[in-house]
Enzyme design. Structure first.
Site, PDB file in Angstrom:
ATOM      1  N   THR A 182      -7.780  -4.956  -9.023  1.00  0.00           N
ATOM      2  CA  THR A 182      -9.222  -5.143  -8.919  1.00  0.00           C
ATOM      3  C   THR A 182      -9.708  -6.567  -9.174  1.00  0.00           C
ATOM      4  O   THR A 182     -10.661  -7.017  -8.541  1.00  0.00           O
ATOM      5  CB  THR A 182      -9.920  -4.157  -9.874  1.00  0.00           C
TER       6      THR A 182
ATOM      7  N   LYS B 196       4.942   5.941 -10.397  1.00  0.00           N
ATOM      8  CA  LYS B 196       3.616   5.481 -10.807  1.00  0.00           C
ATOM      9  C   LYS B 196       2.821   6.659 -11.333  1.00  0.00           C
ATOM     10  O   LYS B 196       2.578   7.638 -10.614  1.00  0.00           O
ATOM     11  CB  LYS B 196       2.884   4.835  -9.643  1.00  0.00           C
TER      12      LYS B 196
ATOM     13  N   LYS C 170       0.863  -1.173   0.000  1.00  0.00           N
ATOM     14  CA  LYS C 170       0.000   0.000   0.000  1.00  0.00           C
ATOM     15  C   LYS C 170       0.905   1.229   0.000  1.00  0.00           C
ATOM     16  O   LYS C 170       2.046   1.159   0.455  1.00  0.00           O
ATOM     17  CB  LYS C 170      -0.857  -0.051   1.278  1.00  0.00           C
TER      18      LYS C 170
ATOM     19  N   CYS D  13      -2.418   9.413  -7.402  1.00  0.00           N
ATOM     20  CA  CYS D  13      -3.670   9.038  -6.764  1.00  0.00           C
ATOM     21  C   CYS D  13      -4.749  10.063  -7.134  1.00  0.00           C
ATOM     22  O   CYS D  13      -4.570  11.255  -6.914  1.00  0.00           O
ATOM     23  CB  CYS D  13      -3.502   8.985  -5.247  1.00  0.00           C
TER      24      CYS D  13
ATOM     25  N   ILE E 184      -0.915   2.122 -15.206  1.00  0.00           N
ATOM     26  CA  ILE E 184      -1.346   3.427 -14.706  1.00  0.00           C
ATOM     27  C   ILE E 184      -2.068   3.245 -13.371  1.00  0.00           C
ATOM     28  O   ILE E 184      -2.459   2.138 -13.008  1.00  0.00           O
ATOM     29  CB  ILE E 184      -2.324   4.120 -15.711  1.00  0.00           C
ATOM     30  N   ASN E 185      -2.261   4.350 -12.703  1.00  0.00           N
ATOM     31  CA  ASN E 185      -3.110   4.393 -11.522  1.00  0.00           C
ATOM     32  C   ASN E 185      -4.573   4.451 -11.976  1.00  0.00           C
ATOM     33  O   ASN E 185      -4.849   4.464 -13.178  1.00  0.00           O
ATOM     34  CB  ASN E 185      -2.769   5.642 -10.693  1.00  0.00           C
TER      35      ASN E 185
ATOM     36  N   GLY F  72      -3.564  -2.073 -14.814  1.00  0.00           N
ATOM     37  CA  GLY F  72      -4.844  -1.503 -15.188  1.00  0.00           C
ATOM     38  C   GLY F  72      -5.738  -2.509 -15.862  1.00  0.00           C
ATOM     39  O   GLY F  72      -5.535  -2.846 -17.023  1.00  0.00           O
TER      40      GLY F  72
HETATM   41  C1  LIG Z   1      -8.878  -0.441  -3.411  1.00  0.00           C
HETATM   42  C2  LIG Z   1      -7.731   0.115  -4.167  1.00  0.00           C
HETATM   43  C3  LIG Z   1      -6.719   0.797  -3.495  1.00  0.00           C
HETATM   44  C4  LIG Z   1      -5.644   1.324  -4.186  1.00  0.00           C
HETATM   45  N1  LIG Z   1      -4.644   1.966  -3.509  1.00  0.00           N
HETATM   46  C5  LIG Z   1      -3.552   2.406  -4.173  1.00  0.00           C
HETATM   47  C6  LIG Z   1      -2.452   2.986  -3.475  1.00  0.00           C
HETATM   48  O1  LIG Z   1      -2.451   3.114  -2.259  1.00  0.00           O
HETATM   49  N2  LIG Z   1      -1.390   3.399  -4.195  1.00  0.00           N
HETATM   50  C7  LIG Z   1      -1.323   3.269  -5.550  1.00  0.00           C
HETATM   51  O2  LIG Z   1      -0.314   3.632  -6.150  1.00  0.00           O
HETATM   52  N3  LIG Z   1      -2.336   2.714  -6.232  1.00  0.00           N
HETATM   53  C8  LIG Z   1      -3.452   2.289  -5.575  1.00  0.00           C
HETATM   54  N4  LIG Z   1      -4.478   1.701  -6.277  1.00  0.00           N
HETATM   55  C9  LIG Z   1      -4.377   1.598  -7.740  1.00  0.00           C
HETATM   56  C10 LIG Z   1      -3.884   0.214  -8.181  1.00  0.00           C
HETATM   57  O3  LIG Z   1      -2.571  -0.009  -7.736  1.00  0.00           O
HETATM   58  C11 LIG Z   1      -3.922   0.092  -9.709  1.00  0.00           C
HETATM   59  O4  LIG Z   1      -3.047   1.045 -10.275  1.00  0.00           O
HETATM   60  C12 LIG Z   1      -5.303   0.313 -10.288  1.00  0.00           C
HETATM   61  O5  LIG Z   1      -6.280  -0.243  -9.446  1.00  0.00           O
HETATM   62  C13 LIG Z   1      -5.463  -0.276 -11.670  1.00  0.00           C
HETATM   63  O6  LIG Z   1      -5.261  -1.655 -11.685  1.00  0.00           O
HETATM   64  P1  LIG Z   1      -6.477  -2.721 -11.616  1.00  0.00           P
HETATM   65  O7  LIG Z   1      -7.424  -2.349 -12.681  1.00  0.00           O
HETATM   66  O8  LIG Z   1      -5.800  -4.044 -11.835  1.00  0.00           O
HETATM   67  O9  LIG Z   1      -7.055  -2.599 -10.258  1.00  0.00           O
HETATM   68  C14 LIG Z   1      -5.575   1.180  -5.592  1.00  0.00           C
HETATM   69  C15 LIG Z   1      -6.583   0.500  -6.267  1.00  0.00           C
HETATM   70  C16 LIG Z   1      -7.655  -0.029  -5.590  1.00  0.00           C
HETATM   71  C17 LIG Z   1      -8.732  -0.746  -6.354  1.00  0.00           C
END
Ligand SMILES: Cc1cc2nc3c(=O)[nH]c(=O)nc-3n(C[C@H](O)[C@H](O)[C@H](O)COP(=O)(O)O)c2cc1C
Ligand SMILES: Cc1cc2nc3c(=O)[nH]c(=O)nc-3n(C[C@H](O)[C@H](O)[C@H](O)COP(=O)(O)OP(=O)(O)OC[C@H]3O[C@@H](n4cnc5c(N)ncnc54)[C@H](O)[C@@H]3O)c2cc1C
Ligand SMILES: Cc1cc2nc3c(=O)[nH]c(=O)nc-3n(C[C@H](O)[C@H](O)[C@H](O)COP(=O)(O)OP(=O)(O)OC[C@H]3O[C@@H](n4cnc5c(N)ncnc54)[C@H](O)[C@@H]3O)c2cc1C
Ligand SMILES: Cc1cc2nc3c(=O)[nH]c(=O)nc-3n(C[C@H](O)[C@H](O)[C@H](O)COP(=O)(O)O)c2cc1C
Ligand code: FES
Ligand code: FES
Lengths: 259, 300, 300, 259
Positions: B262, B162, B44, B127, B187-188, B239
């Site tokens: 996700t 990031k 995290k 973020c 990406i975020n 992503g």
């Molecule tokens: C519940 C949740 C919490 C997240 N917290 C962070 C975080 O603390 N720092 C960060 O860089 N990305 C955070 N993300 C983003 C994820 O690392 C990722 O970049 C984003 O969800 C896209 O990937 P996905 O579609 O596989 O979830 C978070 C995503 C989710 C769903």
């Protein structure tokens, strides 16, 4: 077993309308909610109840039949207080069900133990167990007589029903766990929900007497689907929202060690 | 079938990395997640002070993914010592994600992370739902340069930046590299909003959240492709991965490793094995022996 | 149940508008589409010269929508005379979308459109896959001002600016309004890319395309919400509508009308009735008599 | 009827491997393709065949059984030329099926008319009609004997089979439509595919003699799912990719007027 497939659409909020309110005691009320969408919900699973504008909170329904859902809520902080202010006709939002409930598919003698509002999922489980026709005893532990929740309901299900009050104002006097220790030997399975201290004591008893148990734990639930990490059970890496809230003795013993 | 990939200085047993923010709040969580077969884990995002995060609801359901507004909940960076301790023998690289608003916050945490012996740093400059410590940092290429060069100059482990949907993504990437980043995580989540039509209110307590899941995948692939084409650097593609083919797509676009987030909400942590099996079958069917041959292949 | 909405100076019998680029290449197509119950129709974006568009593949399948790179195919603006002719008695407002790269291209077409008696103009400053006539126009707020004020000063019909994910969306919107736009259409597709894992090549002949469909909906809702909150102007919400609830969500966010595009590829034109029926049921169940009460409701 | 529901996942490319190539004439080849994914494909529906790096083109298969797909391709421009250069073992990508095919669910006497490579969907339809056991005549019109495509196949299906050549080098001499006019009265349904001139003439004949027809039209197909508008049939607003490519006489008469 753990963190396996889930239909994410349980995260979509749905709603129901309050049809009836029962005042159990000054701090605990039950709400009968007519739901808009039938969603399968096993005893011990939980929903997240949301009052738009406030927070959502995890609750384990005390009854559900696909159309009527009963929740039993103790006033504790801002959200549960707001829930207590709801009236008949009000709409409540919720999503779920989340997590794993009590498994009652095995034939056997069940010892059902609820402490305080923890009796909610236990009484719902009692309904299921009666449907299956298994033998069960329902034990509810509270501080005093007026806190008792589902004693009459359990009786009307035809279960052996025991109320344990700390002050002895009704039923058996003492701690529910002391009573359980006396009878545990006669049962194959113990299902429990209630305060943490009670749960840990029950786990110890079950381990000691070789009774399989399933216990429902609480934690701060935020996402409900096992990604945010806020509901970790102690430092086990186990997630209350997804691996639980109901954990069985095998898992608890492995992760919590000898308690 | 060789699934190993090089991600800059790191060697990964396979390209699948736990994305930041998913079950990375404690050492015990990461330890457990590590048992599922990931090639690497990201924590995290940690900040200087502990953060409670936002009130619930922090997640909103949308048809093609999730919105989240967790609010960078974390116990504060000093907890990382305990995290490190419990991950001593986990055997796969651990990347620590750092969030902050000022250069010295990033450097303070980064040097601590380096001392503790973690394997890499990810600077979360993207973020989309926390004011002052998110997307706007990454939007400003000069500030990106300051943060990244500040951190890179004092740590010995690789630094990843990031990024999200910034105003000028290529400028953000360029300045990250100028500042000494080894690579980019892209990406975020993307800033978004969901309204419940019956509540007639935004679902998230924070109103805005970050969109993740399958919805953002084609956008992420585009950005990875662009960065690879322009800079040819190590990239962690993140992503919307929901199955093995999304991972292969990221790798063909130029990612050396791929983050998953996700999808864990739906398929659980077992998804890692499902993905790795899918990749192996694909490589077998298509006649590839080493996964690394595929990195950037679609750019040819 | 009154589904009528005011969109600035236009009165629509219902809020559902055919989005630009979907079956709007000819008058006969629009005529036919009009029979399905839309509240308004937008033409394909017209340019000064006819454009062939890109080679096929122009569409790519992605898990939550489509990518398209049609390349602004159109027969050139002079054809609009014939379009107008065949739409004489169609009875619903027709919005003409205009694309171009220079101010005088926009003004030339706009004045022709105005003369022909169409009902509104939409300036497409946000196509994400045509260099020089797309997104980059809308990225530059000063140029946006030049184009919009150039057009607004010479036409009598309302002017909408269609935006996408610009560098600074609020600046683009602000300058559009300064330039005399009556409202905003938000959003266009989002630049994205899809790679076929077996072909190991980008699917689209143009490599890049615009992502549409459910994937982009929460992003579009966020932008509509932001614009409404900041400016309270007429907004056509577009992006990822797949059923009636998405329309209501847009309206609650602040849209006065809602465009539909990609869903027609799956559900066909009958989707309009399905959406209108859904809206009526919702209004009945929730006790709303006039749809317009709901515009911007979630901002309260 | 029109522009109704569609499963958009037909837009996902799949692929097959060329197993066999038949040279019909110097400009027409057939390719037997072993497909990776079975997808239902009715006679008259079309696929978009893609050679990565080049364009995708619409083709109506001349045979399909869920595992083997045959396409019959005339060399016309860059993409069809590239298809002609493919060899056994090569992979071809395609998506679909798109559009509406020939409906042959009614019992009756069918007159099947193919002109040039337009015989492709017609011969595939002939296979279906034989499965159903209906009566049918297969008529193929070409310039000269060496252009004939599926005459033997039609015969082997047990159909009355007629070849019409413009130069009289084999079969009946003349235009296929002239021959049709002689026999049309004996049939309930006419299914046709071929050059535009032939189709319009067939439509006229069917209208004149009161025979229901279904005709497959061509246009520039780009999206295949009825959104880009590039495949409009004349100025009708009808879309070849989605309302067609096969249109029935009722629709054609309504939209094309009296021809
Ligand atoms: C519940 C949740 C919490 C997240 N917290 C962070 C975080 O603390 N720092 C960060 O860089 N990305 C955070 N993300 C983003 C994820 O690392 C990722 O970049 C984003 O969800 C896209 O990937 P996905 O579609 O596989 O979830 C978070 C995503 C989710 C769903
Ligand atoms: C699986 C599960 C099932 C539950 N079932 C019931 C039930 O049937 N009936 C009932 O009355 N209560 C139940 N609870 C407890 C209930 O969720 C909390 O009492 C409620 O969240 C308190 O919210 P608040 O805003 O009123 O109080 P707050 O002021 O938020 O908190 C009061 C106390 O509740 C705890 N708490 C706060 N938020 C949460 C949260 N999101 N999850 C868990 N605990 C929290 C805090 O640690 C604090 O001690 C359940 C909890 C869990 C985890
Ligand atoms: C529903 C349908 C089914 C078809 N079935 C077959 C078949 O089974 N066998 C066969 O050989 N041909 C078939 N065709 C025609 C075939 O698609 C064209 O010959 C091919 O697209 C030409 O491509 P090219 O690059 O080789 O030539 P180009 O140089 O692109 O064009 C040559 C000619 O083909 C026409 N054409 C070009 N592109 C398209 C397009 N995307 N769609 C339609 N026509 C186009 C042009 O108008 C031009 O006259 C079918 C067409 C349609 C619409
Ligand atoms: C095939 C296709 C062509 C499009 N062409 C145009 C166009 O010419 N001009 C324009 O402003 N938008 C165009 N768009 C964008 C749509 O108008 C709309 O903004 C976008 O698709 C999002 O809405 P949707 O998710 O409902 O499709 C096109 C979209 C598609 C799918
Ligand atoms: S509440 Fe988020 S992981 Fe359990
Ligand atoms: S090919 Fe696009 S509408 Fe038919």
């Amino acid at each position: 077993m753990y963190l396996t497939g889930y239909d994410i659409s349980i995260l979509r909020f749905t709603w129901g309308v309050i049809e009836d309110i029962l005042n159990h005691s000054k701090s605990i009320k039950s709400f009968n909610i007519r739901v808009r969408e039938p969603r399968d919900l096993d005893p011990g699973q939980f929903i997240m109840l949301w009052i738009p504008g406030l927070e959502e909170v995890p609750l384990s329904p005390s009854y559900y039949d696909g159309s009527l859902m009963r929740i039993t809520v103790m006033k504790r902080g801002p959200t549960t207080e707001a829930i207590h202010r709801l009236r008949i006709g009000d709409r409540v939002f919720y999503r779920g069900p989340f997590g794993n409930g009590f498994k009652v598919s095995n034939k056997g003698r069940y010892l059902l133990v609820g402490g305080g509002y923890g009796a909610s999922p236990i009484i719902y489980t009692a309904h299921k167990i009666r449907e299956y026709g298994y033998e069960a005893m329902y034990v509810e532990g509270v501080k005093t007589e007026s806190d008792a929740l589902f004693i009459d309901e359990a009786k009307s299900l035809g279960l052996d029903t025991i109320l344990v009050t700390e002050d002895g104002s009704s039923g058996i006097k003492g701690l529910v766990t002391d009573y359980i220790e006396e009878v545990i030997n006669e049962y194959d399975y113990l299902l429990g929900c209630g305060p943490e201290g009670m749960l840990l004591k029950l786990l110890e008893l079950c381990n000691r007497y070789g009774v399989e148990c399933q216990l429902s734990f609480e934690a701060i639930v935020k996402c409900g689907v096992g990604i945010c990490g806020s509901c970790e059970l102690y430092n086990t890496g186990l997630l209350v929202c997804r691996d639980g809230p109901v954990f069985d003795s095998r898992i608890l013993s492995r992760y919590l060690g000898g308690v | 079938m060789d699934l190993r990939v090089r991600l800059g200085k790191l060697e990964l047993r396979n390209p699948i990395i736990l994305a930041s923010g998913i079950l990375g709040l404690s050492g015990s969580q990461l330890r457990r997640v590590g048992e599922y077969g990931f090639g690497g884990l990201t924590t995290k995002s940690y900040t200087i002070e502990a953060r409670r995060g936002y009130d619930t609801p922090i997640l909103a359901y949308v048809k093609c993914g999730l919105l989240n507004a967790v609010g960078l909940e974390n116990p504060g960076y000093r907890e990382l010592a305990r995290v490190r301790e419990s991950l001593k023998d986990v055997g796969i690289p651990i990347i620590v994600s750092i969030a902050g608003s000022k250069v010295d916050e990033f450097t303070t945490i980064a040097s601590y992370v380096d001392e503790l012996g973690f394997n890499a740093i990810e600077l979360n400059l993207s973020c989309p739902h926390v004011e002052g410590m998110g997307l706007e940092l990454g939007d400003d290429p000069n500030y990106v340069y300051k943060i990244v060069s500040g951190v890179s100059s004092i740590v010995s482990i690789p630094v990843y930046v990031k990024i999200g949907l910034h105003r000028d993504i290529m400028a953000t990437v360029g300045k990250s590299l100028d500042g000494g980043a080894e690579g980019i995580t892209a990406i975020n989540t993307i800033r978004a909003l969901a309204i419940d039509v019956y509540a007639r209110k935004p679902v998230l307590s924070n109103v805005y959240g970050g969109l993740s899941g399958p919805a953002i995948h084609p956008i992420a692939v585009r950005i990875v492709y662009d960065i690879y084409r322009e800079y040819g650097i190590p990239i962690i593609g993140v992503g919307g991965v929901s199955s093995w083919d999304d991972v292969i797509e990221f790798i063909l676009a130029g990612a050396s490793a791929v983050g998953v987030g996700t999808v864990i909400a739906s398929k659980g942590l077992d998804v890692v094995r499902e993905i790795l099996d899918g990749i192996k079958t694909y490589m077998m069917d298509e006649g590839f022996k080493e996964l690394s041959e595929l990195i950037g292949y679609a750019n040819k």
